[in-house]
Write a protein that holds these residues in place. Sequence first.
Motif, mmCIF file in Angstrom:
data_model
loop_
_atom_site.group_PDB
_atom_site.id
_atom_site.type_symbol
_atom_site.label_atom_id
_atom_site.label_comp_id
_atom_site.label_asym_id
_atom_site.label_seq_id
_atom_site.Cartn_x
_atom_site.Cartn_y
_atom_site.Cartn_z
ATOM 1 N N PRO A 19 2.643 16.628 -2.197
ATOM 2 C CA PRO A 19 1.357 15.690 -1.349
ATOM 3 C C PRO A 19 1.939 13.845 -1.475
ATOM 4 C CG PRO A 19 0.359 16.646 -3.387
ATOM 5 C CD PRO A 19 2.250 17.222 -2.940
ATOM 6 N N ALA A 20 1.463 13.260 -0.424
ATOM 7 C CA ALA A 20 1.645 12.113 -0.345
ATOM 8 C C ALA A 20 1.592 11.328 -2.096
ATOM 9 C CB ALA A 20 2.016 11.665 0.919
ATOM 10 N N VAL A 21 2.280 9.778 -2.101
ATOM 11 C CA VAL A 21 2.069 9.875 -3.425
ATOM 12 C C VAL A 21 1.690 8.719 -2.492
ATOM 13 C CG1 VAL A 21 2.657 8.275 -5.268
ATOM 14 C CG2 VAL A 21 3.653 10.374 -4.385
ATOM 15 N N ARG A 22 0.113 8.488 -3.088
ATOM 16 C CA ARG A 22 -0.413 6.891 -3.151
ATOM 17 C C ARG A 22 0.506 5.878 -3.758
ATOM 18 N NH1 ARG A 22 -4.007 8.206 1.065
ATOM 19 N NH2 ARG A 22 -5.223 9.618 -0.079
ATOM 20 N N PRO A 23 0.314 4.856 -2.737
ATOM 21 C CA PRO A 23 0.794 3.665 -3.075
ATOM 22 C C PRO A 23 0.461 3.072 -4.607
ATOM 23 C CG PRO A 23 -0.083 3.497 -0.985
ATOM 24 C CD PRO A 23 -0.452 4.671 -1.527
ATOM 25 N N TYR A 24 -0.636 2.430 -5.356
ATOM 26 C CA TYR A 24 -1.310 2.666 -6.043
ATOM 27 C C TYR A 24 -1.149 3.287 -7.173
ATOM 28 C CZ TYR A 24 -5.309 5.313 -5.998
ATOM 29 O OH TYR A 24 -5.407 7.619 -6.122
ATOM 30 N N LEU A 25 -0.593 4.309 -7.211
ATOM 31 C CA LEU A 25 0.483 4.541 -7.994
ATOM 32 C C LEU A 25 1.621 4.478 -8.344
ATOM 33 C CD1 LEU A 25 -1.490 8.408 -7.701
ATOM 34 C CD2 LEU A 25 -1.679 7.026 -9.023
ATOM 35 N N VAL A 26 2.114 3.963 -7.209
ATOM 36 C CA VAL A 26 3.681 4.102 -6.925
ATOM 37 C C VAL A 26 4.123 2.556 -8.352
ATOM 38 C CG1 VAL A 26 5.615 2.870 -6.034
ATOM 39 C CG2 VAL A 26 4.728 5.407 -5.344
ATOM 40 N N PHE A 61 11.708 7.169 -8.992
ATOM 41 C CA PHE A 61 11.814 7.588 -7.903
ATOM 42 C C PHE A 61 12.412 6.188 -6.514
ATOM 43 C CE2 PHE A 61 10.636 11.872 -8.805
ATOM 44 C CZ PHE A 61 11.838 12.805 -8.980
ATOM 45 N N GLU A 62 11.273 5.690 -6.348
ATOM 46 C CA GLU A 62 11.079 4.597 -5.637
ATOM 47 C C GLU A 62 12.546 3.013 -5.478
ATOM 48 O OE1 GLU A 62 7.339 6.865 -5.685
ATOM 49 O OE2 GLU A 62 8.790 5.614 -7.582
ATOM 50 N N LEU A 76 12.787 -7.487 3.051
ATOM 51 C CA LEU A 76 12.326 -7.272 2.764
ATOM 52 C C LEU A 76 11.429 -5.551 3.639
ATOM 53 C CD1 LEU A 76 9.604 -8.884 0.033
ATOM 54 C CD2 LEU A 76 11.540 -7.391 -0.636
ATOM 55 N N ALA A 77 11.359 -6.654 4.383
ATOM 56 C CA ALA A 77 10.672 -5.832 6.151
ATOM 57 C C ALA A 77 11.874 -4.134 6.622
ATOM 58 C CB ALA A 77 10.412 -6.859 7.397
ATOM 59 N N GLU A 78 12.841 -4.878 6.673
ATOM 60 C CA GLU A 78 14.230 -3.972 7.273
ATOM 61 C C GLU A 78 14.036 -2.684 5.620
ATOM 62 O OE1 GLU A 78 17.793 -5.747 8.794
ATOM 63 O OE2 GLU A 78 17.036 -6.392 6.691
ATOM 64 N N LEU A 79 13.930 -2.860 4.734
ATOM 65 C CA LEU A 79 13.833 -2.278 3.178
ATOM 66 C C LEU A 79 12.373 -1.122 3.632
ATOM 67 C CD1 LEU A 79 15.108 -1.113 1.147
ATOM 68 C CD2 LEU A 79 14.207 -3.076 -0.559
ATOM 69 N N ALA A 80 11.606 -2.041 3.591
ATOM 70 C CA ALA A 80 9.734 -0.662 3.715
ATOM 71 C C ALA A 80 10.458 -0.086 4.933
ATOM 72 C CB ALA A 80 8.827 -1.639 3.793
ATOM 73 N N ARG A 82 12.864 1.455 6.455
ATOM 74 C CA ARG A 82 13.955 2.069 6.370
ATOM 75 C C ARG A 82 13.719 3.198 5.479
ATOM 76 N NH1 ARG A 82 18.558 -0.780 5.137
ATOM 77 N NH2 ARG A 82 19.096 -0.463 7.685
ATOM 78 N N LEU A 83 12.848 3.189 4.025
ATOM 79 C CA LEU A 83 12.210 3.507 3.032
ATOM 80 C C LEU A 83 10.833 4.044 3.384
ATOM 81 C CD1 LEU A 83 13.863 2.320 0.440
ATOM 82 C CD2 LEU A 83 14.546 3.811 1.558
ATOM 83 N N ARG A 84 10.858 4.178 4.434
ATOM 84 C CA ARG A 84 9.395 4.406 5.082
ATOM 85 C C ARG A 84 8.227 4.435 3.663
ATOM 86 N NH1 ARG A 84 10.407 9.687 8.704
ATOM 87 N NH2 ARG A 84 11.296 8.220 10.114
ATOM 88 N N LEU A 85 7.846 3.186 3.535
ATOM 89 C CA LEU A 85 7.584 2.762 2.161
ATOM 90 C C LEU A 85 6.119 1.882 2.590
ATOM 91 C CD1 LEU A 85 9.861 2.208 -0.725
ATOM 92 C CD2 LEU A 85 7.641 3.943 -0.530
ATOM 93 N N HIS A 86 5.525 1.539 2.068
ATOM 94 C CA HIS A 86 4.280 0.027 1.764
ATOM 95 C C HIS A 86 4.785 -0.919 1.909
ATOM 96 C CE1 HIS A 86 0.621 -2.204 2.501
ATOM 97 N NE2 HIS A 86 0.302 -1.070 2.856
ATOM 98 N N LEU A 87 5.383 -2.066 3.035
ATOM 99 C CA LEU A 87 5.566 -3.152 2.935
ATOM 100 C C LEU A 87 4.992 -3.884 1.368
ATOM 101 C CD1 LEU A 87 7.535 -5.048 3.590
ATOM 102 C CD2 LEU A 87 5.189 -6.622 4.937
#
Length: 140
Positions: A19-26, A61-62, A76-80, A82-87
């Motif tokens: 399951p996807a990890v919620r951003p607030y957990l990261v 991991f992140e 930061l925009a390119e990085l987000a 590329r990694l498919r992470l929330h900005l």
Amino acid sequence: MTDGVPPPGPGPDSVGPAPAVRPYLVTAGRVADAASGRALPVETQVVATADGLAGLGRLSFEQHDIVAACRLPQSLAELAARLRLHLNVVRVLAEDLRDEGRLAVYVPDAEATHDASVLRRVIDGLRAVPDSRGVPSDTD
């Protein structure tokens, strides 16, 4: 089932995608401070430091993915993207990595980003880029 055919769908022993990890957990519940204007702008350039690259094995991991992807400077925009992470996750982790000396962060000059001459040079530069047929763009 009584006829020996397993029921449709995944069984208890099947392995599927995690399951996807919620951003607030990261980010451990932390958020970028956009309300105060102190959040890193999306155009902020980040690049891995020698210490960051040397310590990749000790990162989450992140954080590992961010430092590894920053061998060359990028925003930061390119990085987000590329990694498919929330900005905002990338913003928070980039600030952490900067504080640990694993990323060098270059925040753009706020006055330069609002300067119309800079925007004009960007537009002129984009127009000079050839299209897919090798012809410079001349649209206005």
